[in-house]
Design a protein around this motif. Sequence first.
Motif, PDB file in Angstrom:
ATOM      1  N   THR A 205       2.381  -0.688  -1.584  1.00 59.39           N
ATOM      2  CA  THR A 205       2.507  -0.596  -0.128  1.00 59.39           C
ATOM      3  C   THR A 205       1.386  -1.358   0.560  1.00 59.39           C
ATOM      4  OG1 THR A 205       3.515   1.608  -0.377  1.00 59.39           O
ATOM      5  CG2 THR A 205       2.731   0.990   1.821  1.00 59.39           C
ATOM      6  N   LEU A 206       0.173  -1.205   0.058  1.00 58.15           N
ATOM      7  CA  LEU A 206      -0.971  -1.916   0.633  1.00 58.15           C
ATOM      8  C   LEU A 206      -0.810  -3.430   0.457  1.00 58.15           C
ATOM      9  CD1 LEU A 206      -3.821   0.453  -0.583  1.00 58.15           C
ATOM     10  CD2 LEU A 206      -3.089   0.112   1.786  1.00 58.15           C
ATOM     11  N   ARG A 207      -0.315  -3.851  -0.694  1.00 54.29           N
ATOM     12  CA  ARG A 207      -0.083  -5.289  -0.912  1.00 54.29           C
ATOM     13  C   ARG A 207       0.975  -5.816   0.060  1.00 54.29           C
ATOM     14  NH1 ARG A 207       0.091  -3.437  -6.362  1.00 54.29           N
ATOM     15  NH2 ARG A 207      -1.903  -3.805  -7.434  1.00 54.29           N
ATOM     16  N   PHE A 208       2.013  -5.018   0.277  1.00 57.10           N
ATOM     17  CA  PHE A 208       3.065  -5.422   1.210  1.00 57.10           C
ATOM     18  C   PHE A 208       2.502  -5.604   2.618  1.00 57.10           C
ATOM     19  CE2 PHE A 208       5.909  -3.597   4.496  1.00 57.10           C
ATOM     20  CZ  PHE A 208       6.790  -4.663   4.613  1.00 57.10           C
ATOM     21  N   LEU A 209       1.724  -4.638   3.095  1.00 59.18           N
ATOM     22  CA  LEU A 209       1.162  -4.734   4.444  1.00 59.18           C
ATOM     23  C   LEU A 209       0.162  -5.884   4.542  1.00 59.18           C
ATOM     24  CD1 LEU A 209       0.762  -0.940   5.270  1.00 59.18           C
ATOM     25  CD2 LEU A 209       2.360  -2.556   6.316  1.00 59.18           C
ATOM     26  N   ALA A 210      -0.582  -6.126   3.470  1.00 60.20           N
ATOM     27  CA  ALA A 210      -1.503  -7.265   3.465  1.00 60.20           C
ATOM     28  C   ALA A 210      -0.728  -8.574   3.551  1.00 60.20           C
ATOM     29  CB  ALA A 210      -2.367  -7.234   2.207  1.00 60.20           C
ATOM     30  N   ALA A 211       0.391  -8.646   2.843  1.00 59.14           N
ATOM     31  CA  ALA A 211       1.224  -9.853   2.904  1.00 59.14           C
ATOM     32  C   ALA A 211       1.804 -10.036   4.302  1.00 59.14           C
ATOM     33  CB  ALA A 211       2.344  -9.761   1.870  1.00 59.14           C
ATOM     34  N   MET A 212       2.234  -8.940   4.931  1.00 54.66           N
ATOM     35  CA  MET A 212       2.799  -9.024   6.277  1.00 54.66           C
ATOM     36  C   MET A 212       1.744  -9.397   7.311  1.00 54.66           C
ATOM     37  SD  MET A 212       6.059  -8.530   6.053  1.00 54.66           S
ATOM     38  CE  MET A 212       6.578  -8.153   7.727  1.00 54.66           C
ATOM     39  N   SER A 213       0.491  -9.061   7.037  1.00 53.20           N
ATOM     40  CA  SER A 213      -0.580  -9.378   7.990  1.00 53.20           C
ATOM     41  C   SER A 213      -0.789 -10.886   8.127  1.00 53.20           C
ATOM     42  CB  SER A 213      -1.887  -8.701   7.569  1.00 53.20           C
ATOM     43  OG  SER A 213      -2.443  -9.313   6.415  1.00 53.20           O
ATOM     44  N   LYS A 214      -0.312 -11.658   7.161  1.00 51.04           N
ATOM     45  CA  LYS A 214      -0.432 -13.117   7.242  1.00 51.04           C
ATOM     46  C   LYS A 214       0.461 -13.695   8.336  1.00 51.04           C
ATOM     47  CE  LYS A 214      -1.450 -13.477   2.292  1.00 51.04           C
ATOM     48  NZ  LYS A 214      -0.984 -14.001   0.978  1.00 51.04           N
TER      49      LYS A 214
END
Length: 434
Positions: A230-239
């Motif tokens: 989940t954290l990786r997903f949100l980090a990816a979306m933050s781009k």
Amino acid sequence: MNLSRKEFLRLAIASGASAAFGLPRASLAAGLTGTVSYLTYEALPTTKKVTGELVAALEAANPGLKINVLFTSPEAVRKQVSSMLQSGSAPDLVNLDLEDAVLYGHAGLLEPVTSIVSKIENLPDRWRARLDGQDFFVPMGVKFTYSWYRSDLLEKAGLTPPKTWDEFQSAAAKLTGNGQYGYVVNSNETGDQPVSTLFSYAFSNGVNFIDDDGNILFAEGDNRAALADTLRFLAAMSKFSPSGAGFTWGDIINSFASGKVAMADYIGSRLYSVVAQNNPALAQFTKPFVQPYGKSPANRLSAEGFMVFRNAPNKEAAKAIAVYLREGRRYFDYLWSIPLHVLPTTKEAFLGDFQQDPFVRDHQDIAKVVEASWDVARNPVYDLNGKKAAWQRARIYTSTVYNKMLATVIQAGGDPNAAIEQAAKSAKSLLKNG
């Protein structure tokens, strides 16, 4: 507020008008005396007007009663309550969230309201602050997390609203560029908006954070792996997002209303209402969709309602006012003043007479997304699969433990597993203090 006789009679017989809406008849409470303090964070102009009228009608029917209403923000309500408690006094009636009620109830500061809550038909357990067999929270309304998109931008890009994380990330990437952002992510180290978003997506990825007995689960086994994803997903979306390091709830709305963001998440329909007010041209392209999921649909539920403090000077009158505001047509008038943002506490009411409001009838796209989100919504004090409200969940949720975990990954590019490990240590340390 001064009411004319005509206005007073209109409000006083509102319960009679309720019959036309299929709502239960409700008479005005009588025999109430004293001065009651009422703190609420629902402060839209329409809500102030409706609340003021309802309060004035009740005061007119009870000449010895005075209700002092303070309209402010959630943060200001919490500060005011804290200040009063520290000074040795207590407010009578407070409108805050389920998480607040669980913490105040655990601290022994609240008056039981079981006799009121037990009479609310079809009320789901997952938005009750029930501790040691007693209710300490009268649910007034609920809000669900769902997403919003610019229909003009998605249509131009040949996209439909995404359903899964993979589709969401792909769409956000395609919609980012030339000053346009595909999505907006908040990674502020304080405030509950980033944590609300984190929980909504984590629930949809199967994460259980804390069990019913207060034991930390999010750093163990499958929960840890799912939270790291989940954290990786949100980090990816933050781009595909403007920098959200200092964002608040309002900044999420303003980013979308500016026209520079194609998709965003929010609890309730306030994002749409603000866009319609501040950027009417954009409102026609602002559409809701069910929040994209990891493993299965889920979203973070917010429940707000009334608390009566144990040492309040006029707690019996406060209880009567809570009942009065929840009864019959008065209840719907209050909810309708916060259009499709705060909803009835039962699905039966939402799908029934609540639909007769003109705004609700005219915005069935929002109503259908709410209906689709209803049964898969979870509140942090119950977690994804909890059976009872746990004060430990509320304590960690309202701290900055999860904020810092999210910020470490998004802002600092930290390893999700290391961030989870640190969050677990901080959570355990915090819980030692009760």
